[in-house]
Design a protein around this motif. Sequence first.
Motif, PDB file in Angstrom:
ATOM      1  N   VAL A 157       0.830  -1.201   0.000  1.00  0.00           N
ATOM      2  CA  VAL A 157       0.000   0.000   0.000  1.00  0.00           C
ATOM      3  C   VAL A 157       0.870   1.260   0.000  1.00  0.00           C
ATOM      4  N   PHE A 183       3.726   1.553  -1.470  1.00  0.00           N
ATOM      5  CA  PHE A 183       4.172   1.785  -2.829  1.00  0.00           C
ATOM      6  C   PHE A 183       3.059   2.363  -3.684  1.00  0.00           C
ATOM      7  N   GLU A 222      -6.894  -4.250   1.142  1.00  0.00           N
ATOM      8  CA  GLU A 222      -5.701  -3.777   0.458  1.00  0.00           C
ATOM      9  C   GLU A 222      -5.864  -3.826  -1.047  1.00  0.00           C
ATOM     10  N   VAL A 226      -7.899  -0.967  -2.127  1.00  0.00           N
ATOM     11  CA  VAL A 226      -7.120   0.277  -2.165  1.00  0.00           C
ATOM     12  C   VAL A 226      -6.288   0.338  -3.442  1.00  0.00           C
ATOM     13  N   LEU A 227      -5.687  -0.797  -3.809  1.00  0.00           N
ATOM     14  CA  LEU A 227      -4.872  -0.818  -5.021  1.00  0.00           C
ATOM     15  C   LEU A 227      -5.704  -0.544  -6.259  1.00  0.00           C
ATOM     16  N   THR A 230      -6.487   3.104  -6.380  1.00  0.00           N
ATOM     17  CA  THR A 230      -5.319   3.883  -6.803  1.00  0.00           C
ATOM     18  C   THR A 230      -5.079   3.739  -8.298  1.00  0.00           C
ATOM     19  N   ILE A 252      -7.529   5.926 -10.165  1.00  0.00           N
ATOM     20  CA  ILE A 252      -7.177   7.347 -10.087  1.00  0.00           C
ATOM     21  C   ILE A 252      -5.978   7.637 -10.973  1.00  0.00           C
ATOM     22  N   LEU A 302       0.437  -2.058 -10.362  1.00  0.00           N
ATOM     23  CA  LEU A 302       1.704  -1.383 -10.136  1.00  0.00           C
ATOM     24  C   LEU A 302       2.309  -0.925 -11.453  1.00  0.00           C
ATOM     25  N   LEU A 354       0.423   2.145 -12.742  1.00  0.00           N
ATOM     26  CA  LEU A 354       0.768   3.338 -11.982  1.00  0.00           C
ATOM     27  C   LEU A 354       2.122   3.867 -12.414  1.00  0.00           C
TER      28      LEU A 354
END
Lengths: 125, 128, 310
Positions: free
Chosen positions: A70, A72, C149, C152-153, C156, C159, C292, C295
Amino acid sequence: MAPETLYALGGAFLFVIGLCVMVAIPHLLRKILAFNVMAGGIFLILVGLREAGEFPDPVPQALVLTGIVVAFASTALAVLLLRRWFHVSGRATLEPEHAYAHHYRYGPGDKKPEPERDADSGSDA
Amino acid sequence: MTLVNLAQSVLLLSGCAFFFIGTLGLLRFPDAFTRIHALTKVDNLGLGLIVLGLMLSAGSLAVVLKLLLIWLLTLAASATAGHLIAHAKYHRQRPGGPRQPGESRQADRAAPIAPSQGAGADPHPGRP
Amino acid sequence: MHPGLALDGLVVMALVASASAALLSRDLFRGVVFFIAFGLLMAIAWVRLESPDLALAEAAISAGLTGALLLDAVGQLRDPNQPDERVWPWVEGGLSLCLLAMLCWAILGRPELDPGLTQALARAMETSGVSHEVTAVLLNFRSYDTFLEISVLVGTAFIGLALQPLRSESRLLQQISNPLLDVLIAWLGPVMVMVSVYLLWAGTSQPGGAFQAGALLAAAGVLLHLSGVTLPFLKPGLGLRLCLISGYVVFLLAAVSGPFIGLPLFTYAPGTAGPTIIIIEVFLSLSIAITLLSLFTAAPPTGMERNHGA
């Protein structure tokens, strides 16, 4: 002193250093770096607070694993926002220009940075 | 102390010594090309010695092969990274190469690429 | 005195030194390089604290992915005409020292810690479906935290994708076309995918698991992206959205499968915990990798546009 306590103390140091820099320095990328350092310090405290020599407790490890991922994701989003802000405004801080110039003070022993010609500034490969 | 332990200690210590030498080179060498030389050659040799030392006490063939794979991957990655950094640095410093903001042409004329750099053979042997 | 205490003392001092150098160095690039070293030292600290999962995750995510992300950002942000400032914050420094003293006093003088959940965990391990404790805690006993979690990922990621420029070829990468790099990624790409699948599978009985596997896959994607290889599955579209939400959806389905049988939420049917965990982990690592990676790649255009205005 048990090694785990040593790491927990180191984590406290890291947290405090990160907090100080995050509050004091206006440059946004340094704040992001400080946030990561603070997170690392907290993780060390979480895992380091256990009795010496005992079997490692898996529950704090699972929590810290979640925390690393989180952290990262938050860092990536923060860097994205920072680059957007830089692209739009040309600055890397949130302060207005005149306040930023007020922060521009050197401590004792610093010399003014000159454009380096040699090895160290090689990030634009 | 058995023979295996003794051999392991010698290998691990000499690996650490090579890492120390490599870091000394990193800190003391004057420019990027020589530092890359120190990092890629010396540190990989140090890593190879440490991996050899760890292989002596590995439990099974699988662990030995995994350690070997680690060493080979590090070798490949650091060699490529060193090549890319040296390549980029050379092309930035070359007179007529792309100029970074803040650098001046005076620097290029004052310190041309000397042929006595530690980066091994001259990358472009035909260039004056 | 504990025999390894000298080594631990060295590691802690190196951690504090590299963190200070990362935060307080004059040059941002130097600071980010020290931050990568800090991440690697943290991985060593985790090994010394007997947490190999954390060491794997810290090395892959914090040192690798965060380091690459910050180096990318520094390359775009650094303006040599605007020197980095250096201030001496007396008030903040003083207050931080007080906080440090309080924290050290709390850590050193702590009361007797109870053994925690270790006994209960050891008793419950056979019903969990896997044999590695951390994986069992993450995906069975505390699966609610992992579910939060992943949500949340996903948030993110969305966004980040919303902030992406609209043009699909917006990322004007300076193409590093180098034969050595091409050979390296031709060899390293499949190896990284294989190692990540191994980490995913090994997570059931050894240190490993979905997070480390996802981070390694993301690192492989970042390597390909930085080498100039276009990744077609990262263009905004149905495929990307499906990959992003697949982890979340699969986890949600596994969580609500309990109430259909009469068990509480987040309880797997007895006997199916092992296969359920593996299925969740597969989609979880895929989701984490794509999140990841996207992002990382969803960034504004490079500095070539910045020099012309703004």
